[in-house]
Design a protein around this motif. Structure first.
Motif, PDB file in Angstrom:
ATOM      1  N   SER A  85     -14.053   5.342  -5.888  1.00 49.22           N
ATOM      2  CA  SER A  85     -12.909   6.243  -6.007  1.00 49.22           C
ATOM      3  C   SER A  85     -11.640   5.475  -6.380  1.00 49.22           C
ATOM      4  N   LEU A  86     -11.512   4.246  -5.842  1.00 45.28           N
ATOM      5  CA  LEU A  86     -10.354   3.431  -6.219  1.00 45.28           C
ATOM      6  C   LEU A  86     -10.367   3.130  -7.707  1.00 45.28           C
ATOM      7  N   LEU A 123      -1.948  -0.195  -6.286  1.00 46.46           N
ATOM      8  CA  LEU A 123      -3.395  -0.010  -6.076  1.00 46.46           C
ATOM      9  C   LEU A 123      -4.113  -1.361  -6.075  1.00 46.46           C
ATOM     10  N   ILE A 124      -3.806  -2.210  -7.082  1.00 47.62           N
ATOM     11  CA  ILE A 124      -4.539  -3.480  -7.186  1.00 47.62           C
ATOM     12  C   ILE A 124      -4.233  -4.366  -5.971  1.00 47.62           C
ATOM     13  N   VAL A 176      -9.258   6.194  -9.672  1.00 46.78           N
ATOM     14  CA  VAL A 176      -7.792   6.386  -9.670  1.00 46.78           C
ATOM     15  C   VAL A 176      -7.134   5.350 -10.576  1.00 46.78           C
ATOM     16  N   ALA A 177      -7.608   4.077 -10.483  1.00 48.06           N
ATOM     17  CA  ALA A 177      -7.010   3.013 -11.299  1.00 48.06           C
ATOM     18  C   ALA A 177      -7.161   3.335 -12.782  1.00 48.06           C
ATOM     19  N   LEU A 221      -0.242   1.633 -10.150  1.00 45.00           N
ATOM     20  CA  LEU A 221      -1.394   0.783 -10.454  1.00 45.00           C
ATOM     21  C   LEU A 221      -1.249  -0.584  -9.797  1.00 45.00           C
ATOM     22  N   THR A 247      -5.654  -2.820  -2.728  1.00 48.38           N
ATOM     23  CA  THR A 247      -7.115  -2.920  -2.620  1.00 48.38           C
ATOM     24  C   THR A 247      -7.534  -4.325  -2.218  1.00 48.38           C
ATOM     25  N   VAL A 257     -15.826   4.061  -1.477  1.00 47.52           N
ATOM     26  CA  VAL A 257     -14.383   3.824  -1.502  1.00 47.52           C
ATOM     27  C   VAL A 257     -14.006   3.086  -2.784  1.00 47.52           C
ATOM     28  N   TYR A 309     -10.888   0.648   8.426  1.00 48.73           N
ATOM     29  CA  TYR A 309     -10.875   0.262   7.006  1.00 48.73           C
ATOM     30  C   TYR A 309     -10.962   1.495   6.114  1.00 48.73           C
ATOM     31  N   TYR A 354      -1.309   5.647  -3.493  1.00 52.72           N
ATOM     32  CA  TYR A 354      -1.232   5.223  -4.901  1.00 52.72           C
ATOM     33  C   TYR A 354      -1.034   6.436  -5.803  1.00 52.72           C
ATOM     34  N   GLU A 394      -8.104   2.941   3.530  1.00 50.25           N
ATOM     35  CA  GLU A 394      -8.316   3.164   2.108  1.00 50.25           C
ATOM     36  C   GLU A 394      -8.017   4.604   1.704  1.00 50.25           C
ATOM     37  N   LEU A 420      -5.407   5.263  -1.105  1.00 44.99           N
ATOM     38  CA  LEU A 420      -5.697   6.083  -2.293  1.00 44.99           C
ATOM     39  C   LEU A 420      -4.667   7.183  -2.459  1.00 44.99           C
TER      40      LEU A 420
END
Lengths: 504, 127
Positions: free
Chosen positions: B96-97, A161-162, B100-101, A158, A165, B93, A131, A142, A135, A139
């Motif tokens: 950090s996400l 990313l959404i 970035v977002a 973006l 995630t 994690v 996991y 993205y 990620e 990261l």
């Protein structure tokens, strides 16, 4: 020499940090550092591959804590080819990015992080560790998508990313359920405890399976959770779309294969046939929907993106069919697709640099203007369709055989239909390149690299085409054909491991 | 059955909380058009998962409940430390996400002056 496993993951990450520090003093340190680290990565994964061929499964205990309590890194016949693939493709991307950009130290720092993350997902033997590396990979991906010149790439990044995630969080939730059911996170230990400590058809185990597979399906970009992928591939710089299309979904698909084969094992599918049915059907739907959508596209990068949705459907279908033949086909197609799709994106990038356009209509008469790249594109396209003896044919052949062997005729039929659709979307490009007359260009006298068609603005700006970039495309084409002759070699490499998996 | 529901609410409220956070977060991500709210939804979704893990680590034997996993004199029963460690990593994690977002959101806002997905899509088809 099991140290090579840990170095292959830590090396790129340390190099990324060093580049960050050195970048404070020196401007152009990114590319040399990335080259150094990636060449080392090729060497390390080569050593890992060689050791796996010689001795079988390799394992490394992190920080000296013995698994299952400690975290274990594992290289075996399934992960070694993917690790070598990551290193080689990364090196090719680096050669391409030298001229094509993006420039600057920041790009190379994120690039190195991505290489480290990909190697981590491939070589870990622990589900939670997977996991974390997923990620890290996410990261970096993205951020790389968003390095495009326009803010459109930021929107694509973006969205990626959404969605990504949410996918990774579902995976984490599934890992939580698996941990509650068995009390362990080590993959080898999990596969032993599933079925003994926790029954395969208990609700906890089924929930764990469903969530882990759903989470990874988002990362692989199976239909209908593929929505992030075409935008991300289209609006990222060319070097990034090569990198991501060839490796990121590939590694997620590998992760799904690893979870299916060595964590849940074929015994889970025997106990819960419904899970297998659902996964095979989802993959088949992805194959059909992906290739149909690809036929409808006008933008070359979007077309290749939808083609990936369908090709990964094939790989996942192969893993879900869960017999030796199909799994061998899945691994061959996983590696083969990475080389073919990376090569196709590289060719599309060079063509865009020459013609200033990414529209399929503007490919007319390209064979005269850029014979080498057009030829390589055609070879890669035919390999993807599955023309023998290319690797695309070998992979599909094994998968189709596996489908027939397990009596899943529907998958064999879907493979055939999708091959025809793949031919449909590549044939129209090849037809335009070789047989259509080029449209009269108003600014034909302008220097070639700066020519634009005025209508379609190119997002990344133009860049010159270096011999290295063309060499990458040609090498990818040669590799796509040459790998086809090594189908039986890959089968014999995987054989000892698969015999063990299917003997349980 | 009628008695079971209040009892469930009283004894399993953490799980219900986790479920509400996960479902609410997912709903926000899917339904809201504003990117900032989508990121908030994503954070809620992750927080629900964190809560689920931490709750699962809780342990109870008879009347004694598990102590926090820091070794203390006179305490025999600790909650399982592993989920705490995992979630500590997952929180890092998640942070950090989010960073970035938010960086991407700032860039989008500077360029377009809006963060609504539908408006951005219209602008895209206009060019």
């Amino acid at each position: 020499m099991t140290d090579a496993i840990v170095l292959a993951i830590v090396g790129p990450i340390v190099a990324a940090v060093l580049t960050l520090i050195l970048g404070l003093r020196f401007d152009a340190v990114g590319w040399p550092m990335a080259l150094l680290a990636t060449v080392a990565e090729v060497g390390l994964t080569g050593v890992i591959g060689w050791e796996v061929i010689q001795n079988g499964r390799l394992s490394y205990e992190l920080a000296g804590f013995a698994p299952p309590a400690g975290i274990e890194l594992v290289a075996d016949a399934l992960s070694a080819p993917v690790a070598v693939l990551i290193a080689v493709v990364s090196l090719a991307v680096l050669v391409y990015a030298r001229t094509a950009g993006p420039r600057g130290n920041m790009f190379y720092i994120v690039y190195l992080l991505l290489v480290g993350g990909l190697a981590g997902v491939t070589l870990t033997g622990d589900l939670f560790n997977m996991y974390v590396f997923l990620e890290i990979t996410g990261l970096a991906a993205y951020a790389l998508v968003a390095t495009g010149d326009t803010a459109k790439s930021a929107i694509a990044g973006l969205k990626y990313l959404i969605v990504g995630t949410i996918g990774a969080s579902l995976f984490l939730l599934g890992v939580g359920y698996a941990f509650l059911a068995t009390g362990t996170l080590n993959m080898a230990d999990l596969s032993e405890r599933l079925g003994s400590v926790a029954a395969y058809d208990s609700r906890l185990v089924i929930a764990a399976f469903g969530l882990i597979i759903a989470g990874l399906a988002v990362k692989v970009a199976l239909f209908p959770v593929h929505s992030w992928q075409p935008d991300a591939y289209e609006s990222s710089p060319d070097s990034v779309s090569i990198f991501i299309s060839a490796l990121v979904s590939t590694v997620a698909a590998y992760a799904m294969g690893r979870v299916l084969l060595t964590v849940f094992t074929p015994a889970f599918f025997d106990a819960v046939p419904m899970a297998r049915e659902l996964l095979v059907h989802a993959a088949a739907l992805s194959i059909l929907a992906g290739s149909t959508l690809a036929v409808l596209q006008q933008n070359i990068k979007r077309m290749l993106a939808y083609s990936s949705v369908s090709q990964f459907g094939m790989v996942i279908a192969a893993f879900a069919l869960m017999n030796e033949m199909a799994v061998v086909g899945g691994v061959i197609h996983l590696v083969g697709h990475a080389i073919m799709k990376g090569g196709l994106f590289a060719a599309a990038g060079i063509i865009a640099a020459i013609t200033g356009s990414r529209r399929i209509d503007d490919y007319a008469g390209l064979a005269n203007r850029a014979p080498v790249v057009a030829g390589a594109f055609a070879v890669l396209a035919f390999a993807m369709v599955g023309v023998p003896p290319a690797v695309g044919f070998v992979g599909k052949w094994y998968i189709a055989f596996g489908a027939v062997e397990s009596g899943t005729w529907a998958v064999a039929a879907v493979l055939l239909v999708s091959t025809l659709l793949t031919l449909a979307y590549f044939a129209r490009i090849i037809e335009r390149m070789y047989f259509a007359a080029p449209e009269p260009e108003p600014e034909a006298s302008a220097p070639v690299p700066t020519a634009t068609d005025g209508g379609e603005a190119t997002d990344e700006g133009e860049y010159p085409v270096s011999p290295g970039m063309v060499a990458i495309v040609v090498l990818a084409a040669v590799a796509a054909v040459a790998l086809g002759f090594f189908g039986t070699t890959i089968e014999s490499l995987l054989d000892p491991m698969l015999t063990e998996v299917f003997a349980q | 059955m009628m008695q079971a529901i209040p009892e469930l609410l009283l004894t399993r409220y953490n799980y219900i909380g986790a479920f509400l956070l996960i479902a609410g977060g997912l709903y926000l991500v899917v339904s809201d058009r504003n990117f900032v709210k989508k990121v908030i939804g994503m954070n809620l979704f992750q927080t629900g998962i964190f809560l689920f893990f931490i709750t699962a680590a809780f342990i109870e034997m008879g009347d004694t409940t598990g102590a926090p996993p820091v070794i203390t004199d006179g305490v025999d029963l600790y909650v399982s430390p592993l989920p705490h460690v995992l979630i500590l990593t997952a929180i890092v994690v998640g942070v950090s996400l989010t960073a970035v977002a938010l960086t991407l959101i700032i860039r989008i806002y500077r360029e377009y002056g809006t963060l609504r997905e539908d408006v951005l899509r219209e602008m895209d088809t206009d060019d």
